[in-house]
Design an enzyme around this catalytic site. Structure first.
Site, PDB file in Angstrom:
ATOM      1  NE  ARG A 109      81.301  77.037 -20.747  1.00 21.82           N
ATOM      2  CZ  ARG A 109      80.563  76.378 -21.568  1.00 21.82           C
ATOM      3  NH1 ARG A 109      80.875  75.101 -21.901  1.00 21.82           N
ATOM      4  NH2 ARG A 109      79.519  77.128 -22.085  1.00 21.82           N
ATOM      5  CG  HIS A 136      75.012  79.034 -20.211  1.00 24.66           C
ATOM      6  ND1 HIS A 136      76.034  79.671 -20.392  1.00 24.66           N
ATOM      7  CD2 HIS A 136      74.992  78.173 -20.905  1.00 24.66           C
ATOM      8  CE1 HIS A 136      76.510  79.307 -21.446  1.00 24.66           C
ATOM      9  NE2 HIS A 136      75.849  78.114 -21.783  1.00 24.66           N
ATOM     10  CD  GLN A 139      72.256  78.167 -24.654  1.00 25.10           C
ATOM     11  OE1 GLN A 139      73.480  77.863 -24.648  1.00 25.10           O
ATOM     12  NE2 GLN A 139      71.324  78.099 -25.438  1.00 25.10           N
ATOM     13  CG  ASP A 232      70.935  71.552 -19.343  1.00 26.10           C
ATOM     14  OD1 ASP A 232      71.603  71.157 -20.102  1.00 26.10           O
ATOM     15  OD2 ASP A 232      71.335  72.132 -18.564  1.00 26.10           O
ATOM     16  CB  CYS A 273      71.633  75.256 -23.450  1.00 27.08           C
ATOM     17  SG  CYS A 273      71.887  73.770 -22.408  1.00 27.08           S
ATOM     18  NE  ARG A 318      75.079  80.628 -26.392  1.00 24.10           N
ATOM     19  CZ  ARG A 318      76.197  79.937 -25.680  1.00 24.10           C
ATOM     20  NH1 ARG A 318      76.311  78.697 -25.873  1.00 24.10           N
ATOM     21  NH2 ARG A 318      76.856  80.611 -24.768  1.00 24.10           N
TER      22      ARG A 318
HETATM   23  N1  NVA Z   1      73.665  72.473 -17.500  1.00 25.69           N
HETATM   24  C1  NVA Z   1      74.613  72.195 -18.564  1.00 25.69           C
HETATM   25  C2  NVA Z   1      74.673  73.376 -19.380  1.00 25.69           C
HETATM   26  C3  NVA Z   1      75.620  73.227 -20.722  1.00 25.69           C
HETATM   27  C4  NVA Z   1      75.366  74.275 -21.584  1.00 25.69           C
HETATM   28  C5  NVA Z   1      76.080  71.971 -17.852  1.00 25.69           C
HETATM   29  O1  NVA Z   1      76.163  73.138 -17.079  1.00 25.69           O
HETATM   30  O2  NVA Z   1      76.660  71.385 -18.215  1.00 25.69           O
HETATM   31  N1   CP Z   2      75.303  75.335 -24.832  1.00 25.19           N
HETATM   32  C1   CP Z   2      76.499  75.849 -24.349  1.00 25.19           C
HETATM   33  O1   CP Z   2      77.091  76.533 -23.630  1.00 25.19           O
HETATM   34  O2   CP Z   2      77.407  74.777 -25.308  1.00 25.19           O
HETATM   35  P1   CP Z   2      78.961  74.513 -25.289  1.00 25.19           P
HETATM   36  O3   CP Z   2      79.120  73.966 -23.764  1.00 25.19           O
HETATM   37  O4   CP Z   2      79.569  73.607 -26.217  1.00 25.19           O
HETATM   38  O5   CP Z   2      79.716  76.103 -24.982  1.00 25.19           O
END
Ligand code: NVA
Ligand code: CP
Length: 331
Positions: A109, A136, A139, A232, A273, A318
């Site tokens: 990540r 993602h 997700q 989101d 998400c 998830r």
């Molecule tokens: N768009 C958000 C998604 C989090 C799961 C981010 O990248 O922070």
């Molecule tokens: N939705 C998601 O990816 O959550 P986290 O950032 O907690 O992993």
């Protein structure tokens, strides 16, 4: 389903997989979820080792990988945003070559998609994208499974995404929806619309599968007749703190409220998400409230807590879908 073999494949973005392969992940997740619920052991990856690299924070993705790996009989090592040499003292290419000598799979990540692509290029073992600025994909599998469980099918489902349509979640929805023959509407003001080339690519896939991609500025029109209203956070991980002021002004009309839910189909559900800013239960939520006077951001607390909200089913999935990704690509 019988002839689909995903062993050794990287999982970097949904665009790399056929509709049949995506369904295979979902079917596997459904089966593994059944085993878990019934207490049937499923140590399909016994003795395997998995590295989890997180250059951004996480609750769901990290926990999903750790629990899924444990259920599969695999061992994990968690590398946090500051606890390794990655990027600072050691290149991604070297990291990939070191970790693939020790591990059977690597989750990453972080920021740019090119980093996870580079990791995959130099790794001898499967690399799984746990979120980048662009995509993602784990997700998406959870969301597709949740929608299929709820409605019984995916093809023809109308989903509207509200918010910043230039980032990982909206872009991911264009391709996930296109692959599954869904009707995806991205609803935002024009300056937050996705890149043209992505829309064209997604539309070409959607056309083959009976789906569509629509860009809409009017929130009521965007919600009209939708089966799923999705949103989101307005400011994503890695974006500057000072983005909030402008973003709040621009995104306000796209907050998912009961008014928008009422404009959707009578059986519509709400999805997110997560994490979500729907009340004053977070440090950032409180800071934003003191600075800008908005106590709920991308979704109202009323919608988040309503019967139509399936966000926690989604969060649970998830784990089941990540388990499917690990199992399908490792054994
Ligand atoms: N768009 C958000 C998604 C989090 C799961 C981010 O990248 O922070
Ligand atoms: N939705 C998601 O990816 O959550 P986290 O950032 O907690 O992993």
């Amino acid at each position: 389903m019988a002839n689909i073999d995903l062993k050794g494949r990287d999982f970097l973005k949904l665009e790399d997989f056929t509709e049949e392969e995506i369904l295979h992940f979902l079917d596997t997740a459904e089966q593994l979820k059944g085993f878990k619920k019934k207490g049937i052991p499923h140590e399909l990856c016994k003795g395997k080792s998995i590295a989890l690299i997180f250059e951004k924070t996480s609750t769901r993705t990290r926990c999903a990988f750790e629990v899924a790996a444990h259920d599969l009989g695999a061992f994990t090592t968690y590398l946090d945003p500051s606890g390794s040499q990655i990027g600072k003292k050691e290149s991604i290419a070297d990291t990939a070559r070191v970790l693939s000598r020790m591990y059977d799979g690597i989750e990453y990540r972080g920021y740019g998609q090119e980093i996870v692509e580079e990791l995959a290029k130099y790794s001898d073992v499967p690399v799984w994208n746990g979120l980048t600025d662009e995509w993602h994909p784990t997700q998406m599998l959870a969301d597709l499974l949740t929608i299929r469980e709820h409605f019984g099918y995916l093809n023809g489902i109308k989903l509207t995404f509200f918010g910043d349509c230039r980032f990982n979640m909206a872009d991911s929805w264009m391709f996930a929806g296109a692959k599954m023959g869904m009707h995806i509407t991205l609803c935002s003001s024009k300056r937050y619309f996705p890149q043209k080339d992505l829309v064209e690519r997604a539309r070409a896939i959607a056309a083959k599968n009976g789906g569509s991609i629509t860009l809409e500025e009017d929130p009521k029109k965007g919600a009209s007749g939708a089966d799923v209203l999705y949103t989101d956070v307005w400011v994503s991980m890695g974006e500057p703190r000072d983005a909030w002021a402008e973003r709040i002004e621009d995104m306000k009309p796209y907050q998912v409220s009961m008014d928008l839910m009422k404009a959707a189909s009578p059986q519509a559900v709400f999805m997110h998400c997560l994490p979500a800013f729907h009340d004053q239960g977070t440090v950032i939520g409180r800071q934003v409230y003191h600075e800008f006077g908005m106590s709920e951001l991308e979704v109202t607390n009323e919608v988040f807590e309503s019967e139509q909200s399936i966000v926690f089913e989604e969060a649970e999935n998830r784990m089941h879908t990540i388990k499917a990704v690990i199992a399908c690509t490792l054994v």
